[in-house]
Design an enzyme around this catalytic site. Structure first.
Site, PDB file in Angstrom:
ATOM      1  N   LYS A  39      47.686  26.699  47.989  1.00  0.00           N
ATOM      2  CA  LYS A  39      46.908  27.769  47.354  1.00  0.00           C
ATOM      3  C   LYS A  39      45.645  27.168  46.776  1.00  0.00           C
ATOM      4  O   LYS A  39      45.614  25.980  46.445  1.00  0.00           O
ATOM      5  CB  LYS A  39      47.730  28.403  46.224  1.00  0.00           C
ATOM      6  CG  LYS A  39      47.273  29.792  45.837  1.00  0.00           C
ATOM      7  CD  LYS A  39      47.853  30.838  46.763  1.00  0.00           C
ATOM      8  CE  LYS A  39      47.302  32.205  46.510  1.00  0.00           C
ATOM      9  NZ  LYS A  39      48.062  33.232  47.226  1.00  0.00           N
ATOM     10  N   ASP A  43      42.963  36.148  48.633  1.00  0.00           N
ATOM     11  CA  ASP A  43      43.859  36.539  47.547  1.00  0.00           C
ATOM     12  C   ASP A  43      42.952  37.349  46.609  1.00  0.00           C
ATOM     13  O   ASP A  43      41.944  37.906  47.073  1.00  0.00           O
ATOM     14  CB  ASP A  43      44.465  35.295  46.856  1.00  0.00           C
ATOM     15  CG  ASP A  43      45.644  35.644  45.933  1.00  0.00           C
ATOM     16  OD1 ASP A  43      46.760  35.810  46.434  1.00  0.00           O
ATOM     17  OD2 ASP A  43      45.444  35.763  44.712  1.00  0.00           O
TER      18      ASP A  43
HETATM   19  P1  NDP Z   1      42.226  42.260  45.083  1.00  0.00           P
HETATM   20  O1  NDP Z   1      41.210  41.388  44.472  1.00  0.00           O
HETATM   21  O2  NDP Z   1      41.913  42.973  46.337  1.00  0.00           O
HETATM   22  O3  NDP Z   1      42.732  43.344  44.038  1.00  0.00           O
HETATM   23  C1  NDP Z   1      43.281  42.973  42.819  1.00  0.00           C
HETATM   24  C2  NDP Z   1      43.592  44.223  42.029  1.00  0.00           C
HETATM   25  O4  NDP Z   1      44.381  43.869  40.900  1.00  0.00           O
HETATM   26  C3  NDP Z   1      42.357  44.909  41.492  1.00  0.00           C
HETATM   27  O5  NDP Z   1      42.577  46.276  41.399  1.00  0.00           O
HETATM   28  C4  NDP Z   1      42.206  44.256  40.124  1.00  0.00           C
HETATM   29  O6  NDP Z   1      41.507  45.079  39.188  1.00  0.00           O
HETATM   30  C5  NDP Z   1      43.642  44.094  39.702  1.00  0.00           C
HETATM   31  N1  NDP Z   1      43.738  42.914  38.838  1.00  0.00           N
HETATM   32  C6  NDP Z   1      43.515  41.630  39.202  1.00  0.00           C
HETATM   33  N2  NDP Z   1      43.636  40.809  38.161  1.00  0.00           N
HETATM   34  C7  NDP Z   1      43.922  41.589  37.115  1.00  0.00           C
HETATM   35  C8  NDP Z   1      44.166  41.331  35.762  1.00  0.00           C
HETATM   36  N3  NDP Z   1      44.120  40.080  35.265  1.00  0.00           N
HETATM   37  N4  NDP Z   1      44.455  42.383  34.966  1.00  0.00           N
HETATM   38  C9  NDP Z   1      44.503  43.643  35.477  1.00  0.00           C
HETATM   39  N5  NDP Z   1      44.263  43.956  36.758  1.00  0.00           N
HETATM   40  C10 NDP Z   1      43.981  42.941  37.562  1.00  0.00           C
HETATM   41  O7  NDP Z   1      43.504  41.305  45.278  1.00  0.00           O
HETATM   42  P2  NDP Z   1      44.767  41.515  46.230  1.00  0.00           P
HETATM   43  O8  NDP Z   1      45.089  42.949  46.377  1.00  0.00           O
HETATM   44  O9  NDP Z   1      44.553  40.699  47.446  1.00  0.00           O
HETATM   45  O10 NDP Z   1      45.921  40.785  45.387  1.00  0.00           O
HETATM   46  C11 NDP Z   1      46.744  41.481  44.468  1.00  0.00           C
HETATM   47  C12 NDP Z   1      48.015  40.681  44.219  1.00  0.00           C
HETATM   48  O11 NDP Z   1      48.714  40.512  45.457  1.00  0.00           O
HETATM   49  C13 NDP Z   1      47.838  39.263  43.677  1.00  0.00           C
HETATM   50  O12 NDP Z   1      48.923  38.943  42.856  1.00  0.00           O
HETATM   51  C14 NDP Z   1      47.879  38.416  44.935  1.00  0.00           C
HETATM   52  O13 NDP Z   1      48.250  37.079  44.644  1.00  0.00           O
HETATM   53  C15 NDP Z   1      48.963  39.140  45.694  1.00  0.00           C
HETATM   54  N6  NDP Z   1      49.023  38.915  47.140  1.00  0.00           N
HETATM   55  C16 NDP Z   1      47.933  39.134  47.936  1.00  0.00           C
HETATM   56  C17 NDP Z   1      48.030  38.963  49.301  1.00  0.00           C
HETATM   57  C18 NDP Z   1      46.908  39.281  50.209  1.00  0.00           C
HETATM   58  O14 NDP Z   1      47.110  39.204  51.421  1.00  0.00           O
HETATM   59  N7  NDP Z   1      45.731  39.650  49.741  1.00  0.00           N
HETATM   60  C19 NDP Z   1      49.279  38.460  49.916  1.00  0.00           C
HETATM   61  C20 NDP Z   1      50.380  38.340  48.996  1.00  0.00           C
HETATM   62  C21 NDP Z   1      50.230  38.538  47.661  1.00  0.00           C
HETATM   63  P3  NDP Z   1      39.961  44.773  38.886  1.00  0.00           P
HETATM   64  O15 NDP Z   1      39.241  44.994  40.160  1.00  0.00           O
HETATM   65  O16 NDP Z   1      39.616  45.714  37.806  1.00  0.00           O
HETATM   66  O17 NDP Z   1      39.946  43.324  38.445  1.00  0.00           O
HETATM   67  O1  2IT Z   2      49.881  35.188  48.285  1.00  0.00           O
HETATM   68  C1  2IT Z   2      49.744  35.245  49.528  1.00  0.00           C
HETATM   69  O2  2IT Z   2      50.712  35.163  50.292  1.00  0.00           O
HETATM   70  C2  2IT Z   2      48.395  35.409  50.068  1.00  0.00           C
HETATM   71  N1  2IT Z   2      47.451  35.557  49.290  1.00  0.00           N
HETATM   72  C3  2IT Z   2      48.172  35.398  51.552  1.00  0.00           C
HETATM   73  C4  2IT Z   2      48.171  34.005  52.091  1.00  0.00           C
HETATM   74  C5  2IT Z   2      47.762  33.860  53.516  1.00  0.00           C
HETATM   75  O3  2IT Z   2      47.584  32.711  53.931  1.00  0.00           O
HETATM   76  O4  2IT Z   2      47.631  34.847  54.247  1.00  0.00           O
END
Ligand code: NDP
Ligand code: 2IT
Length: 449
Positions: free
Chosen positions: A130, A170
């Site tokens: 990561k 992420d």
């Molecule tokens: P994005 O940046 O697309 O979206 C994040 C969302 O969560 C936004 O709505 C943001 O609000 C909110 N958010 C983030 N940090 C905070 C915080 N500290 N407090 C309150 N709200 C928060 O990220 P993703 O959708 O990609 O990721 C979301 C989660 O999913 C994370 O935990 C990530 O690790 C996990 N994840 C992502 C994957 C992926 O493929 N993208 C795969 C597996 C897990 P705002 O815009 O207002 O900050």
């Molecule tokens: O938390 C996760 O699994 C991710 N942000 C996606 C990782 C990836 O390599 O697609």
């Protein structure tokens, strides 16, 4: 040879805390896994002897670097970049990059540690890593984001490679950022190495369904859990937290599967729309305008925006937390249970606190931990790598069918391991045990490295 007395799981945890001071999220992630492993060690004394847990808790390599760039006013900015290459027993390091002001080593390590087990659970040939930076993309121009990404990659490129380390997105890193990162990697190395990053655009080596994969996968996982209890998402109310990549596509898939998704959130508050969220408006506000959720309520008369406040106050049958770590605490869990929530599928990484987990356990709420429930994202990244390696490009339907099968298999692996190791129905234990066993078996075969 005189054998030392085997250290207890408690003393291993104590060492992790002592050796990684101040890294609370990392401690939390390690604690949860170690709490599941006693029955594994009882059956596998060789893992104790080979200090398998201690080795798995120590990243193979940690890179911390300066990221200098110039903002639109000509002012010099300095950020800190990270890549933690945690474990390569099963394949090249694989895992996302997070750009958020809260990023520090403890967050990157918790995410890297979780990623090792998650990637193992997919059954695919990917190790865990990561990275990220304490850069805040909010309010930054396109030019600033591009210059930041270029500077970030100017250091990181030397550590990457399709067979070495393969980042993706992420929080704060999506298709736009992956584009700038890929462009800079290609420029520096003079190689069109598609497999070095995943989450690429469809026009230049990206895979269909990768954008949707995490949210879709977390929803498929919810369906698997409900099916095991003889029910489904059909006609259920769902609340999703976050309004980013994972959240939006959880909203879409849950809606397609017949649920009514009535609320989602961002860091400014949440919106409720009892008739079901309008995904098109949501996507326009968040993906096109990169705006705030309050703007959704401005455009949809039936919706109400609550500034501040917790989205977990909204009664629902199924919760899909998809924002960030520790966003759902014990009180929120108790409110969800009181309001009739029967299943929680974690789209985010470690969104539930240990107290929340206890509440769900005590209430018998079906609970899918992030390392299993959100594995669809990284699994589809592995499918992207597979397509890149064979210079192929699959259809949406084929890829989505693969994703659905993978989520089914992840669920089965967790559920079977939970059963086999004495905690039937406990998918937290199942995920930790099944993930650990796959990584440990490979590490054991590779010798002491
Ligand atoms: P994005 O940046 O697309 O979206 C994040 C969302 O969560 C936004 O709505 C943001 O609000 C909110 N958010 C983030 N940090 C905070 C915080 N500290 N407090 C309150 N709200 C928060 O990220 P993703 O959708 O990609 O990721 C979301 C989660 O999913 C994370 O935990 C990530 O690790 C996990 N994840 C992502 C994957 C992926 O493929 N993208 C795969 C597996 C897990 P705002 O815009 O207002 O900050
Ligand atoms: O938390 C996760 O699994 C991710 N942000 C996606 C990782 C990836 O390599 O697609």
């Amino acid at each position: 040879m005189v054998r030392a007395v085997a250290p207890s799981i408690e003393s291993i945890y104590g060492d992790v805390v002592r050796r990684n001071p101040g890294e609370e999220e990392f401690h939390q992630a390690v604690r949860e896994v170690l709490d599941s492993l006693a029955p594994v060690l009882a059956r596998h004394p060789e893992y104790t002897e080979m200090k398998m847990i201690e080795r798995i808790c120590e990243p193979e390599r940690q890179i911390i670097f300066r990221v200098p760039w110039t903002d639109d006013r000509g002012e010099v900015q300095i950020n800190r970049g990270f890549r933690v290459e945690f474990n390569s027993a099963l394949g090249p390091y694989k895992g996302g990059l997070r750009f958020h002001p809260s990023v520090y080593l403890g967050i990157v390590k918790f995410l890297g540690f979780e990623q090792v087990f998650k990637n193992a659970l997919t059954g695919m040939p990917i190790g865990g890593g990561k990275g990220g930076a304490d850069f805040d993309p909010k309010g930054r121009s396109e030019g600033e984001v591009m210059r930041f990404c270029q500077s970030f990659m100017t250091e990181l490129y030397r550590h990457l490679g399709e067979h070495t380390d393969v980042p993706a997105g992420d929080i704060g890193v999506g298709g736009r950022e992956i584009g700038y990162l890929f462009g800079q990697y290609k420029r520096i190395t003079n190689r069109y190495e598609s497999g070095v990053l995943t989450g690429k655009g469809l026009a230049w080596g990206g895979a269909r369904v990768r954008t949707e994969a995490t949210g879709y996968g977390a929803t498929f996982f919810a369906s698997e859990m409900l099916a095991a209890h003889g029910t489904s998402l059909e006609g259920r109310t769902v609340v999703v937290s976050g309004a980013g990549n994972v959240a939006l596509y959880a909203v879409q898939k849950a809606t397609q599967l017949g649920a009514r998704v009535i609320a989602c959130s961002d860091s400014g508050g949440y919106v409720v729309d009892e008739g079901g969220l309008d995904l098109e408006v949501l996507q326009h506000v968040k993906e096109v305008q990169r705006g705030r959720l309050s703007e959704y309520a401005d455009r949809v008369p039936s919706a109400r925006h609550v500034a501040g406040g917790s989205v977990w106050d909204v009664p629902c049958a199924v919760a899909i937390p998809s924002a960030t770590q520790n966003e759902l605490d014990g009180d929120a869990a108790a409110r969800l249970v009181r309001n009739g929530c029967i299943a929680v599928s974690e789209g985010a990484n470690m969104p539930s606190t240990p107290e929340a987990l206890e509440v769900f356990r005590a209430a018998g709420t079906a609970f899918g931990p992030g390392k299993a429930a959100n594995a669809g994202g990284v699994a589809t990244s592995a499918l992207e790598m597979q397509q890149n390696a064979s210079r192929d490009s699959w259809t949406f339907e084929h890829t989505e069918a693969r994703l659905q099968q993978i989520m089914h298999d992840v669920y089965a692996r967790c559920s079977e391991a939970a059963e086999e190791y004495g905690s039937p129905g406990d998918l937290v234990v199942g995920a930790n045990v099944a993930g650990f066993l796959r990584v440990a078996e490979a590490m054991h075969a590779h010798g002491l490295v």
